[in-house]
Motif scaffolding. Structure first.
Motif: not given
Length: 338
Positions: A99-106
């Motif tokens: 996902q776009d957010d590097r710190e996100g759950p995916r």
């Protein structure tokens, strides 16, 4: 065609641990596709030989929530979904990504997610005779790495610095300016090893992954696109070893040979939207040259070619679908040329 697994969870914690999500969530499938439009296409007499595959995942797409179900249960639920719609799909394609957010759950797979993919694939093929494929980003199944580095080491992370761009200062600077770090490392190798190549009808390698090794080979090392495709086809046919895959017992690892025969390998390229810098551009002429080279050497070629995305057909004057229709997978050269 993209199908999302619906976790009925608005908190976006689909990769959460048992300590943060203890309630078992039953698997469900949903889609915003126009099912009736697909059915109309399927019913066209001239389209009877067209295969319809439901892609599960996509960039920023959901991953199965922790503890939701086993791979077999997910498979049974998809079969129910498909039955309700008159068996509109012939099978599934795995396209789970980051996902776009590097710190996100995916931005990191859980091992449970990879197990669901593996066990779903086995049940779909053995239990229902469905078509099963996968479309890994090149870094998720990278056969060109060096065993003297960590290139061939399994990782669950999907937020890594692209490996080909970290060795030369100019490449490092280029990547730092681009602020891009969304690569994986051999994660789909685990699925392929656990389920077995016999569970898959084809594997479509996404050469168009952003800042892929293929992009680096072609744009920075000035390798011919056809040669880069031949290199990957030959290496996958021969097989390569991935290290430290999770083993059967807890906290154990194993090394495994990953092998994809020509007959199950599909090259994934981009059409007119690709900029040729971040995303690869491959001409039909380069595709044909790679096919001819493999035919000359082995008397056979990789299985086929896919492109992303149909929505961009005609962009930049590139009509990939009609152009690809001219590809000859049997040897296109005359005896004089050979």
């Amino acid at each position: 065609n993209t199908i999302h697994n619906n976790n009925n969870n608005d908190n976006d914690n689909d990769n959460s641990s048992p300590t943060t999500q203890s309630k078992r969530i039953l698997p469900t499938f949903q889609t915003n596709l126009d099912i009736e439009a697909i059915r109309a296409i399927r019913n066209e007499p001239s389209h009877q030989d067209v295969v319809h595959i439901a892609a599960i995942g996509g960039w920023n797409g959901p991953h199965p929530p922790y503890g939701a179900a086993t791979g077999k249960e997910w498979c049974h639920k998809f079969v129910d979904f498909n039955r309700q719609h008159g068996y509109i799909f012939d099978g599934i394609d795995w396209d789970l990504e980051g996902q776009d957010d590097r710190e996100g759950p995916r931005s990191k797979f859980t091992l449970e997610t990879l197990d669901i993919m593996s066990d779903f694939s086995i049940e779909a093929k053995q239990g229902y005779g469905m078509m099963v494929s996968m479309a890994p980003a090149e870094s998720y199944l990278d056969c060109t790495g060096s065993s003297s580095s960590d290139d061939l080491e399994f990782s669950l992370n999907l937020n890594l610095f692209p490996r080909s761009w970290k060795h030369h200062p100019e490449d490092q600077k280029f990547m730092e300016d681009a602020q891009f770090a969304h690569a994986g490392r051999q994660c789909y190798a685990y699925v392929l090893h656990k389920a077995g190549i016999e569970s898959f009808d084809w594997v479509a390698l996404q050469l168009y992954e952003a800042y892929s090794v293929f992009v680096h080979d072609v744009t920075r090392r000035h390798m011919k696109a056809s040669d880069a495709m031949v290199q990957r086809a030959e290496q996958l046919q021969k097989g390569y070893t991935v290290f430290n895959l999770p083993g059967d017992a807890a906290k154990t690892t194993t090394n495994a040979k990953i092998q994809i025969p020509f007959s199950k390998l599909v090259m994934g390229i981009a059409n007119g939207w690709a900029d040729g810098t971040k995303f690869c551009q491959v001409s039909v002429e380069s595709l044909q040259e790679s096919l001819d080279t493999l035919n000359d050497r082995y008397g056979e070629t990789y299985r086929g070619v896919m492109f992303w995305t149909i929505d961009e057909e005609g962009a930049g004057g590139i009509h990939m679908a009609s152009s690809m229709a001219s590809l000859q997978f049997e040897n296109s050269r005359t005896k004089e040329e050979l």
